[in-house]
Design an enzyme around this catalytic site. Sequence first.
Site, PDB file in Angstrom:
ATOM      1  N   LYS A 151      63.182  -0.818  86.378  1.00 48.41           N
ATOM      2  CA  LYS A 151      64.111  -1.587  87.217  1.00 48.41           C
ATOM      3  C   LYS A 151      64.909  -0.633  88.105  1.00 48.41           C
ATOM      4  O   LYS A 151      64.853   0.584  87.928  1.00 48.41           O
ATOM      5  CB  LYS A 151      65.033  -2.417  86.330  1.00 48.41           C
ATOM      6  N   TYR A 165      90.300  17.401 100.388  1.00 46.85           N
ATOM      7  CA  TYR A 165      91.228  16.264 100.385  1.00 46.85           C
ATOM      8  C   TYR A 165      92.155  16.312  99.174  1.00 46.85           C
ATOM      9  O   TYR A 165      91.720  16.591  98.054  1.00 46.85           O
ATOM     10  CB  TYR A 165      90.449  14.952 100.334  1.00 46.85           C
TER      11      TYR A 165
HETATM   12  C1  LIG Z   1      66.917  -1.454  80.903  1.00 44.37           C
HETATM   13  C2  LIG Z   1      66.243  -2.078  79.772  1.00 44.37           C
HETATM   14  C3  LIG Z   1      65.497  -1.294  78.865  1.00 44.37           C
HETATM   15  C4  LIG Z   1      65.447   0.210  78.938  1.00 44.37           C
HETATM   16  O1  LIG Z   1      66.641   0.752  78.472  1.00 44.37           O
HETATM   17  P1  LIG Z   1      66.868   2.340  78.361  1.00 44.37           P
HETATM   18  O2  LIG Z   1      68.174   2.465  77.712  1.00 44.37           O
HETATM   19  O3  LIG Z   1      66.899   2.826  79.787  1.00 44.37           O
HETATM   20  O4  LIG Z   1      65.735   2.886  77.601  1.00 44.37           O
HETATM   21  C5  LIG Z   1      64.810  -1.948  77.870  1.00 44.37           C
HETATM   22  N1  LIG Z   1      64.872  -3.297  77.746  1.00 44.37           N
HETATM   23  C6  LIG Z   1      65.578  -4.074  78.580  1.00 44.37           C
HETATM   24  C7  LIG Z   1      65.603  -5.549  78.395  1.00 44.37           C
HETATM   25  C8  LIG Z   1      66.293  -3.491  79.623  1.00 44.37           C
HETATM   26  O5  LIG Z   1      67.013  -4.256  80.437  1.00 44.37           O
END
Ligand SMILES: *Cc1c(COP(=O)(O)O)cnc(C)c1O
Length: 376
Positions: free
Chosen positions: A35, A264
């Site tokens: 994702k 800054y």
């Molecule tokens: C993002 C996600 C993962 C992966 O999680 P990590 O902590 O990056 O390994 C697995 N399952 C679901 C449903 C997720 O949304």
Amino acid sequence: MNRPIQATIVTQNLKDNLNKVKNITNQRFVWAVIKANVYGHSIKSAFEGFSQADGLALLDLHDVHELRKMGWTKRILLLEGIFSEKEIPQIIQNECSIVVHHFLQLEWIEQYLSKLTPFEAEDFKSRVEIWLKLNSGMNRLGFKSGEYGLAYNHLIHLGFKVHHLTHFANADEESVFPTVADQWEIFEHTTQWMDGFRSAANSSAILKFPHVHADWVRPGIMLYGASPTGKYQDIAHIGLKPAMILSSEIIAIQEISKGDTVGYGSRFVAKQNTRVGIVACGYADGYPRHAKDGTPVWVFLPSPSDSQLGVKVGLIGRVSMDMITIDLTAIPQATIGSKVELWGEHVPIDDVAMFSDTVGYELMCAVTQRVQLKVL
Ligand SMILES: *Cc1c(COP(=O)(O)O)cnc(C)c1O
């Protein structure tokens, strides 16, 4: 020449990390979780780097189209399922597996089915697998344990192939409620009489809780070589490799005196004569604006024999939109044009995250459009 900031994606490291997951889990089926534009690494890098994964899990139909166009023929799973009935034709066309986490999604599926010819309906059910999601305590997505059987029976009655999935709230902790053990027990108990695969483990659970690996694991962050806990030392012994190297160059140098300030808000005040390197990388590139003084930055030094030779120095002064400032006092050899690594092989992304009160996840996803992405 372009502005020198660049994110290099090392495809081989994605492959090696996936292999590591396969080994750690005794060759379980793997959903490579990609994702958020592959945690910032690009769809292209996932297609090549995770070619040995059993499936890719993501959120956007747009990415599904792209992957199918590129030639990905194995499973793809939409982790949040569909957002309206309108998406169903594309789901079918792309042979996409979907999470179903709510009765409303079930209604959309049923409504759509009712409009199809028997032949079309069979086609739908043969192309689209459903991963029913149990809310075992995370309280984000999923059916409660008491409703789950109803949803399952309904889908089976309609003729779908149904698998089971849940997600842990505290897989990086032993004893925070709900624990992995609590959630796993609910998952096992709820699904025990049902057919289908089971999937529960994210990166943390893959690393810490072998008994919940089940049929399909769902690694995300570990595939990119960062730690699910946010602490690099938690994964240092495993041999995961950083897949993203964020690099740039020193574009100016200032010699300042004791009492002078940098940037800054004059957050940094020189306690001695200081050599300040200005690096072409700022928060508009995705570098965290909250990074504190001392955040590690690797400066490469000229060496005829060792292209990786360098020194870790510290950030000084506030991160601005397009630049950061670093302390070069200890390395007079560094010059304008010296290469700098913001994170990657020499500076774990987890360390930068720690100095900014966040986690590697956020940093890798936040690299912005204007950073050139180079997939090796
Ligand atoms: C993002 C996600 C993962 C992966 O999680 P990590 O902590 O990056 O390994 C697995 N399952 C679901 C449903 C997720 O949304």
